[in-house]
Design an enzyme around this catalytic site. Structure first.
Site, PDB file in Angstrom:
ATOM      1  N   GLY A  75       0.771  -1.236   0.000  1.00 44.05           N
ATOM      2  CA  GLY A  75       0.000   0.000   0.000  1.00 44.05           C
ATOM      3  C   GLY A  75       0.799   1.282   0.000  1.00 44.05           C
ATOM      4  N   ASN A  85       1.620   3.139  -2.615  1.00 45.35           N
ATOM      5  CA  ASN A  85       0.935   4.102  -3.476  1.00 45.35           C
ATOM      6  C   ASN A  85      -0.341   4.607  -2.817  1.00 45.35           C
ATOM      7  OD1 ASN A  85       2.218   4.790  -6.045  1.00 45.35           O
ATOM      8  ND2 ASN A  85       2.212   2.598  -6.414  1.00 45.35           N
ATOM      9  N   LYS A 115     -16.330 -13.716 -10.808  1.00 41.15           N
ATOM     10  CA  LYS A 115     -15.740 -12.381 -10.857  1.00 41.15           C
ATOM     11  C   LYS A 115     -16.841 -11.325 -10.949  1.00 41.15           C
ATOM     12  CE  LYS A 115     -12.174  -9.804 -13.285  1.00 41.15           C
ATOM     13  NZ  LYS A 115     -10.953 -10.005 -14.039  1.00 41.15           N
ATOM     14  N   MET A 153      -3.895  -6.452  -8.165  1.00 40.76           N
ATOM     15  CA  MET A 153      -3.372  -7.504  -9.039  1.00 40.76           C
ATOM     16  C   MET A 153      -4.467  -8.290  -9.762  1.00 40.76           C
ATOM     17  SD  MET A 153      -0.343  -6.656  -8.586  1.00 40.76           S
ATOM     18  CE  MET A 153       0.533  -7.876  -9.534  1.00 40.76           C
ATOM     19  N   ARG A 154      -5.538  -7.594 -10.154  1.00 34.43           N
ATOM     20  CA  ARG A 154      -6.621  -8.235 -10.898  1.00 34.43           C
ATOM     21  C   ARG A 154      -6.954  -7.400 -12.119  1.00 34.43           C
ATOM     22  NH1 ARG A 154      -8.276 -12.542  -8.691  1.00 34.43           N
ATOM     23  NH2 ARG A 154      -7.691 -12.863  -6.545  1.00 34.43           N
ATOM     24  N   ASN A 169      -4.460   3.435 -13.639  1.00 35.34           N
ATOM     25  CA  ASN A 169      -3.475   2.562 -13.004  1.00 35.34           C
ATOM     26  C   ASN A 169      -2.086   3.160 -13.166  1.00 35.34           C
ATOM     27  OD1 ASN A 169      -2.498   0.154 -11.746  1.00 35.34           O
ATOM     28  ND2 ASN A 169      -1.927  -0.649 -13.743  1.00 35.34           N
ATOM     29  N   HIS A 183       1.905   1.895 -13.437  1.00 34.64           N
ATOM     30  CA  HIS A 183       2.652   0.668 -13.737  1.00 34.64           C
ATOM     31  C   HIS A 183       4.147   0.974 -13.749  1.00 34.64           C
ATOM     32  CE1 HIS A 183       3.267  -3.337 -15.298  1.00 34.64           C
ATOM     33  NE2 HIS A 183       4.099  -2.830 -16.188  1.00 34.64           N
TER      34      HIS A 183
END
Length: 194
Positions: free
Chosen positions: A12, A14, A65, A90-91, A107, A109
């Site tokens: 956590g 970020n 899902k 991570m999904r 997001n 990356h």
């Protein structure tokens, strides 16, 4: 005040950077919800320390899902979330989440996309002998790190130590993400999507 949600799966850092920027007034926003798919993750403790509501779930508790994404959407709607910030979540977003919040999910990356997608970008870049590293903020779509790029920042690194490189990435990543979130919140097009 604009309302943010952060999705995270691990430590956590970020999340901490975003919520702290809100608390310092660097972002005219507040983090109103943490979504975490890994019970016991450090990020849930960070959320509690900042008084941020957390939805921590185990995907295997749901039949599909779509089922857990429906619950996420329900909670995002209830919290009045305007922008979703993925931060080590991570999904891959599915149809249910994208159907409700597509165009409002970003997001960060740890590579210069489109190179080195996925969870092991740092290790892959080192393995390939890359000398210019960086981070990318992108819109989230149904692909793995494949959404339209919003911002990137590059830096040189000649070493080979993954931990040292990760620290350098964080030093670039946190301010870039905060700056990008600020610009997105100021963009009238985002306001029209909510």
């Amino acid at each position: 005040m604009r309302r943010l949600a952060v999705f995270a799966s691990g430590n956590g850092t970020n999340f901490e950077a975003i919520v702290s920027a809100c608390e310092r007034g660097e972002l005219a926003a507040g983090v109103v919800l943490l979504v975490c798919d890994r019970p016991g993750s450090r990020v849930a403790e960070r959320a509690a320390a900042h008084g941020v509501e957390a939805f921590v779930f185990s995907p295997k508790e749901y039949a599909s899902k779509a089922d857990y994404e429906r619950e996420i959407v329900r909670r995002l709607d209830a919290a009045g979330v305007e922008l979703v910030c993925l931060a080590g979540y991570m999904r891959i977003a599915g149809e249910t989440l994208l159907g409700a919040y597509g165009g409002r999910i970003v997001n960060i990356h740890p590579s210069l996309l489109p190179a080195f997608r996925g969870a092991h970008a740092i290790e892959q870049a080192l393995e390939y002998g890359v000398k210019v590293f960086g981070v990318t903020v992108h819109w989230v779509d149904a692909t793995l790190d494949g959404g339209r790029i919003i911002a990137q920042r590059a830096f040189g690194y000649e070493g080979g130590d993954a931990a040292e490189l990760e620290a350098k990435i964080h030093a670039v990543e946190y301010p870039l993400y905060i700056d990008t979130i600020r610009k997105l919140l100021e963009d009238e097009r985002l306001a029209k999507r909510t």
